[in-house]
Scaffold this motif. Structure first.
Motif, PDB file in Angstrom:
ATOM      1  N   GLU A  71     -24.601  10.954 -35.475  1.00  0.00           N
ATOM      2  CA  GLU A  71     -24.142  11.033 -36.865  1.00  0.00           C
ATOM      3  C   GLU A  71     -23.382  12.334 -37.117  1.00  0.00           C
ATOM      4  O   GLU A  71     -22.381  12.352 -37.841  1.00  0.00           O
ATOM      5  CB  GLU A  71     -25.329  10.921 -37.822  1.00  0.00           C
ATOM      6  N   THR A  72     -23.845  13.419 -36.518  1.00  0.00           N
ATOM      7  CA  THR A  72     -23.157  14.707 -36.672  1.00  0.00           C
ATOM      8  C   THR A  72     -21.746  14.643 -36.100  1.00  0.00           C
ATOM      9  O   THR A  72     -20.783  15.115 -36.720  1.00  0.00           O
ATOM     10  CB  THR A  72     -23.950  15.820 -35.971  1.00  0.00           C
ATOM     11  N   LEU A  73     -21.606  14.050 -34.922  1.00  0.00           N
ATOM     12  CA  LEU A  73     -20.289  13.927 -34.295  1.00  0.00           C
ATOM     13  C   LEU A  73     -19.357  13.036 -35.123  1.00  0.00           C
ATOM     14  O   LEU A  73     -18.165  13.320 -35.257  1.00  0.00           O
ATOM     15  CB  LEU A  73     -20.438  13.361 -32.877  1.00  0.00           C
ATOM     16  N   CYS A  74     -19.907  11.959 -35.682  1.00  0.00           N
ATOM     17  CA  CYS A  74     -19.105  11.073 -36.535  1.00  0.00           C
ATOM     18  C   CYS A  74     -18.675  11.785 -37.821  1.00  0.00           C
ATOM     19  O   CYS A  74     -17.587  11.536 -38.352  1.00  0.00           O
ATOM     20  CB  CYS A  74     -19.894   9.809 -36.869  1.00  0.00           C
ATOM     21  N   PHE A  75     -19.519  12.657 -38.329  1.00  0.00           N
ATOM     22  CA  PHE A  75     -19.190  13.438 -39.518  1.00  0.00           C
ATOM     23  C   PHE A  75     -18.030  14.389 -39.218  1.00  0.00           C
ATOM     24  O   PHE A  75     -17.076  14.502 -39.995  1.00  0.00           O
ATOM     25  CB  PHE A  75     -20.419  14.227 -39.978  1.00  0.00           C
ATOM     26  N   ILE A  76     -18.106  15.074 -38.069  1.00  0.00           N
ATOM     27  CA  ILE A  76     -17.040  15.999 -37.671  1.00  0.00           C
ATOM     28  C   ILE A  76     -15.725  15.256 -37.479  1.00  0.00           C
ATOM     29  O   ILE A  76     -14.654  15.742 -37.856  1.00  0.00           O
ATOM     30  CB  ILE A  76     -17.443  16.732 -36.377  1.00  0.00           C
ATOM     31  N   TYR A  77     -15.815  14.061 -36.907  1.00  0.00           N
ATOM     32  CA  TYR A  77     -14.621  13.226 -36.701  1.00  0.00           C
ATOM     33  C   TYR A  77     -13.884  12.974 -38.010  1.00  0.00           C
ATOM     34  O   TYR A  77     -12.648  13.061 -38.080  1.00  0.00           O
ATOM     35  CB  TYR A  77     -15.039  11.919 -36.025  1.00  0.00           C
ATOM     36  N   LEU A  78     -14.625  12.664 -39.060  1.00  0.00           N
ATOM     37  CA  LEU A  78     -13.998  12.374 -40.354  1.00  0.00           C
ATOM     38  C   LEU A  78     -13.280  13.581 -40.937  1.00  0.00           C
ATOM     39  O   LEU A  78     -12.283  13.447 -41.646  1.00  0.00           O
ATOM     40  CB  LEU A  78     -15.052  11.860 -41.338  1.00  0.00           C
ATOM     41  N   LEU A  79     -13.762  14.780 -40.642  1.00  0.00           N
ATOM     42  CA  LEU A  79     -13.132  15.991 -41.170  1.00  0.00           C
ATOM     43  C   LEU A  79     -11.696  16.154 -40.675  1.00  0.00           C
ATOM     44  O   LEU A  79     -10.849  16.720 -41.370  1.00  0.00           O
ATOM     45  CB  LEU A  79     -13.956  17.226 -40.774  1.00  0.00           C
ATOM     46  N   ALA A  80     -11.412  15.647 -39.479  1.00  0.00           N
ATOM     47  CA  ALA A  80     -10.079  15.812 -38.880  1.00  0.00           C
ATOM     48  C   ALA A  80      -9.003  15.084 -39.668  1.00  0.00           C
ATOM     49  O   ALA A  80      -7.815  15.428 -39.569  1.00  0.00           O
ATOM     50  CB  ALA A  80     -10.090  15.329 -37.433  1.00  0.00           C
ATOM     51  N   TYR A  81      -9.376  14.085 -40.459  1.00  0.00           N
ATOM     52  CA  TYR A  81      -8.379  13.355 -41.252  1.00  0.00           C
ATOM     53  C   TYR A  81      -7.756  14.215 -42.338  1.00  0.00           C
ATOM     54  O   TYR A  81      -6.717  13.863 -42.899  1.00  0.00           O
ATOM     55  CB  TYR A  81      -9.012  12.109 -41.873  1.00  0.00           C
ATOM     56  N   PHE A  82      -8.380  15.331 -42.634  1.00  0.00           N
ATOM     57  CA  PHE A  82      -7.819  16.232 -43.648  1.00  0.00           C
ATOM     58  C   PHE A  82      -6.718  17.119 -43.068  1.00  0.00           C
ATOM     59  O   PHE A  82      -6.038  17.827 -43.808  1.00  0.00           O
ATOM     60  CB  PHE A  82      -8.926  17.093 -44.265  1.00  0.00           C
TER      61      PHE A  82
END
Length: 218
Positions: free
Chosen positions: A69-80
């Motif tokens: 879940e932590t890795l998936c959360f970090i992944y979403l940040l890259a869209y910014f």
């Protein structure tokens, strides 16, 4: 059980999953660049399947889910920061590893959380668990497409919120009383032996399973 089902629901929402290509296209990515990123992600998923299972067995299923879940959360940040292509590649690599850690580990945790009597009806619980995940994915796909029409920022903020909720729900799952019995170990070994038979016993045009082993599991 309820917490695990709730966790499964929020983990499978993934609002961005059907619109991320459209988003990157709107940010200046070409079709070729998007296709290469998708191919890179798919290759990473294949590569991470085996090591993710080993990681889960070593650190424990709950910790593996939290890491995923932590890795998936970090992944979403890259869209910014969509203009920085290397960050998107790194984020998709982390996403592939995160999904690999979650996939299979969640259903294993479900099995371990059941009592000996409930394990006799494991397929029923697994079906409910899978149905929750499928419904959550469908809801996420529909909602993601609808929200994206109004605001990409809102879409990714909600996506991050869903992952954060999934993480928090996972922390509430009690694993202290999980016990793998001798009978569970025996069943697992029988399944493992049958899988080896399935993959190694080749015929010219087909592979087959021998019935006796599965009869022992009934």
């Amino acid at each position: 059980m309820r917490k695990l089902l709730l966790y499964n629901g929020f983990s499978n929402l993934m609002l961005e999953i059907v619109v991320w290509m459209i988003y990157l296209k709107s940010q200046g990515w070409t079709i070729t660049q998007i296709a290469l990123l998708e191919g890179f992600f798919t290759i990473c998923q294949v590569i991470f399947e085996l090591p993710s299972g080993l990681i889960s067995d070593r650190i424990g299923h709950k910790k593996a889910l939290l890491l995923g879940e932590t890795l998936c959360f970090i992944y979403l940040l890259a869209y910014f920061v969509p203009k920085i292509h290397i960050l998107l590649y790194i984020s998709f690599l982390l996403f592939a590893l995160g999904l690999a850690l979650i996939s299979g580990t969640d259903i294993s945790l479900l099995y371990e959380s059941l009592s000996s009597k409930e394990k006799q009806n494991y397929l029923k619980y697994a079906s409910v668990f899978t149905a929750v995940g499928v419904l959550a994915t469908a809801l996420g796909n529909f909602s993601g497409g609808w929200i994206a029409q109004y605001s990409w920022t809102l879409l990714f903020i909600l996506g991050l919120s869903g992952r954060a909720i999934a993480f928090l729900l996972c922390t509430q799952i009690d694993t202290k009383n999980l016990i793998t019995t001798e009978e569970d170990s025996k069943t697992f070994k029988l399944l493992l032996a049958e899988l080896r038979t399935f993959f190694l016993r080749e015929k010219r045009h087909f592979l087959y399973l021998r019935r006796p082993v599965f009869q022992q599991l009934q």
